[in-house]
Scaffold this motif. Structure first.
Motif, PDB file in Angstrom:
ATOM      1  N   PHE A 119     -37.722  49.659  56.993  1.00 24.78           N
ATOM      2  CA  PHE A 119     -38.346  48.467  57.557  1.00 24.78           C
ATOM      3  C   PHE A 119     -39.627  48.901  58.270  1.00 24.78           C
ATOM      4  O   PHE A 119     -39.820  50.077  58.554  1.00 24.78           O
ATOM      5  CB  PHE A 119     -37.408  47.778  58.561  1.00 24.78           C
ATOM      6  N   HIS A 120     -40.488  47.953  58.562  1.00 29.91           N
ATOM      7  CA  HIS A 120     -41.690  48.259  59.330  1.00 29.91           C
ATOM      8  C   HIS A 120     -41.305  48.870  60.678  1.00 29.91           C
ATOM      9  O   HIS A 120     -40.295  48.503  61.284  1.00 29.91           O
ATOM     10  CB  HIS A 120     -42.499  46.992  59.560  1.00 29.91           C
ATOM     11  N   ASP A 121     -42.111  49.808  61.144  1.00 32.25           N
ATOM     12  CA  ASP A 121     -41.855  50.473  62.422  1.00 32.25           C
ATOM     13  C   ASP A 121     -42.203  49.508  63.553  1.00 32.25           C
ATOM     14  O   ASP A 121     -43.342  49.441  64.016  1.00 32.25           O
ATOM     15  CB  ASP A 121     -42.684  51.751  62.513  1.00 32.25           C
ATOM     16  N   LEU A 122     -41.212  48.761  64.024  1.00 38.30           N
ATOM     17  CA  LEU A 122     -41.464  47.699  64.995  1.00 38.30           C
ATOM     18  C   LEU A 122     -41.865  48.239  66.365  1.00 38.30           C
ATOM     19  O   LEU A 122     -42.692  47.635  67.057  1.00 38.30           O
ATOM     20  CB  LEU A 122     -40.224  46.813  65.131  1.00 38.30           C
ATOM     21  N   THR A 132     -46.092  38.556  63.743  1.00 47.38           N
ATOM     22  CA  THR A 132     -46.095  38.311  62.303  1.00 47.38           C
ATOM     23  C   THR A 132     -44.758  38.676  61.684  1.00 47.38           C
ATOM     24  O   THR A 132     -44.208  37.932  60.868  1.00 47.38           O
ATOM     25  CB  THR A 132     -47.223  39.104  61.630  1.00 47.38           C
ATOM     26  N   TYR A 133     -44.186  39.830  62.063  1.00 46.55           N
ATOM     27  CA  TYR A 133     -42.894  40.229  61.520  1.00 46.55           C
ATOM     28  C   TYR A 133     -41.793  39.254  61.920  1.00 46.55           C
ATOM     29  O   TYR A 133     -40.846  39.036  61.166  1.00 46.55           O
ATOM     30  CB  TYR A 133     -42.527  41.639  61.994  1.00 46.55           C
ATOM     31  N   ALA A 134     -41.927  38.661  63.090  1.00 50.99           N
ATOM     32  CA  ALA A 134     -40.903  37.729  63.575  1.00 50.99           C
ATOM     33  C   ALA A 134     -41.085  36.325  63.025  1.00 50.99           C
ATOM     34  O   ALA A 134     -40.096  35.635  62.737  1.00 50.99           O
ATOM     35  CB  ALA A 134     -40.900  37.699  65.101  1.00 50.99           C
ATOM     36  N   VAL A 142     -40.191  40.227  58.562  1.00 54.47           N
ATOM     37  CA  VAL A 142     -39.353  41.416  58.386  1.00 54.47           C
ATOM     38  C   VAL A 142     -38.320  41.194  57.288  1.00 54.47           C
ATOM     39  O   VAL A 142     -37.999  42.104  56.537  1.00 54.47           O
ATOM     40  CB  VAL A 142     -38.688  41.804  59.728  1.00 54.47           C
ATOM     41  N   ASN A 143     -37.797  39.973  57.159  1.00 56.73           N
ATOM     42  CA  ASN A 143     -36.941  39.608  56.031  1.00 56.73           C
ATOM     43  C   ASN A 143     -37.869  39.043  54.961  1.00 56.73           C
ATOM     44  O   ASN A 143     -38.093  37.836  54.872  1.00 56.73           O
ATOM     45  CB  ASN A 143     -35.890  38.585  56.455  1.00 56.73           C
TER      46      ASN A 143
END
Length: 385
Positions: A119-122, A132-134, A142-143
């Motif tokens: 996954f992207h390194d949050l 953006t990921y959320a 992220v999904n």
């Protein structure tokens, strides 16, 4: 407005088939197991055919269905306020629950030094990237497949304007949106996947003009063969030139993903005649469950496989991951819907309710919803939608 049972069943059948196809698109890989290396010969070409060619048709097709169902009762009966309130429950809420749930989970496991690279390194992302990921504000969430719900919401917000353009200048509107969708590297900004905007608008056009969706059924067999042949020929070019495709192949891929949706509709004319297809068409909210849950499940299986087997025996992982995913997703869908029905209703956007009995001749069209996207760079060697 009602529609005959054949059309309604075909819409439901296409949903479950296309979403199952989307699972093939999101089977994770890395640079060492890329389908474009050709290390597994015909098997890798098959991966290109399924994941990079044929099932790319899924998003435009599902978008057209959503636009069609939104306006199937006509412009006069379209209530914008009621629609927005309804979609907040059936599209926005599931998006937030599934994506933010995975977002929090990834934060937790990456704090324990797990999941980095999958996954992207949050923890090393900027606040803007985290938003953006959320919430998929500027890029994929992220999904990843849930970007479709994000773009669908944008199209729903624009739906009165799109419907107005379709009524006043249908050919010009569709032509402009089609060119924007198929020409590579033409930015839009408001949607993450350009084909969604065109296909959703085309669905509105079909509904407002009361187009007979069965008018071309007599061409079902040649239409089916044509879409399979086109996807097969395109996949040969993709396989030989990927992961960085030439401009003309990108153009052809974008065009096939949109035009091929019509071919898939003709496929449903043949497929719906079987008893198995009738049962699949009656699975209801299972398709939405598969859509929302398949991506994190595939990534978890890839994490386990990498730890145990590294990059070896990738064809075994690919086939096993797809088969295992369907078994787990069908099983969890049944369990949650029966054991915790109230939670299931929320997670599926109230799609778990049993439909009221209707006459055999006619039934009401199903409530529109949707579901695809591209894994992060570490999961897909191509790394772009």
């Amino acid at each position: 407005m009602t529609v005959d049972q054949n059309v309604s069943s075909r819409i439901n059948l296409m949903r479950i088939l296309l979403i199952c196809g989307i699972v093939f698109v999101h089977v994770p890989s890395n640079d060492g197991t890329s389908q474009f290396l050709g290390a597994n010969g015909l098997f890798d070409w098959l991966r290109v055919f399924l994941g990079d060619s044929l099932f790319r048709i899924g998003v435009p097709c599902l978008s057209a269905i959503s636009g069609y169902l939104l306006f199937v009762r006509g412009m006069e009966k379209f209530d914008y306020g009621t629609t927005l309130w309804s979609k907040a429950r059936t599209v926005l809420l599931p998006f937030l629950l599934w994506n933010c749930g995975l977002f929090i989970t990834v934060l937790v496991i990456q704090r324990a030094d797990m999941g980095i690279g999958y996954f992207h390194d949050l923890w090393n992302s900027s606040p803007r990237e985290l938003l953006t990921y959320a919430f998929a504000i500027e890029d994929f969430p992220v999904n990843v497949p849930l970007y479709f719900l994000r773009d669908l919401l944008v199209c729903i917000l624009l739906s009165p304007l799109l419907a107005l353009c379709v009524r006043r200048a249908p050919l010009s509107t569709l032509a402009v949106l089609f060119l924007i969708a198929v020409v590579p590297d033409v930015p839009v900004g408001i949607v993450l996947k350009k084909s969604i905007l065109f296909s959703f608008t085309f669905g509105i056009y079909l509904a407002l003009n009361k187009v007979d969706l069965r008018a071309l059924d007599r061409f079902a067999l040649p239409g089916t063969l044509a879409v399979l042949l086109a996807a097969g020929v395109l996949s040969i070019g993709l396989y030989r030139t990927g992961p960085d495709f030439p401009w003309f192949l990108d153009l052809a891929l974008n065009a096939l993903s949109i035009v091929g949706a019509g071919g898939f509709w003709l496929v449903s004319a043949l497929a719906i005649r079987t008893r198995l297809s009738e049962r699949l068409a009656a699975t209801g909210s299972l398709s939405f469950w598969i859509f929302c849950a398949h991506y994190p499940l595939l990534v978890v299986m890839w994490m386990i496989w990498n730890r145990a087997m590294a990059d070896s025996l990738y064809p075994v992982f690919y086939l096993g991951a797809v088969a295992t995913s369907f078994i787990i997703l069908v099983g969890t869908n049944w369990f949650v819907s029966h054991a915790i029905p109230s939670l299931y209703q929320v997670l599926t956007g109230s799609r778990g309710r049993k439909e009221k009995m209707q006459t055999p001749a006619k039934r009401q069209l199903p409530t529109p919803y949707a579901r695809h996207g591209e894994p992060p760079l570490s999961h897909n060697s191509r790394g772009k939608p």
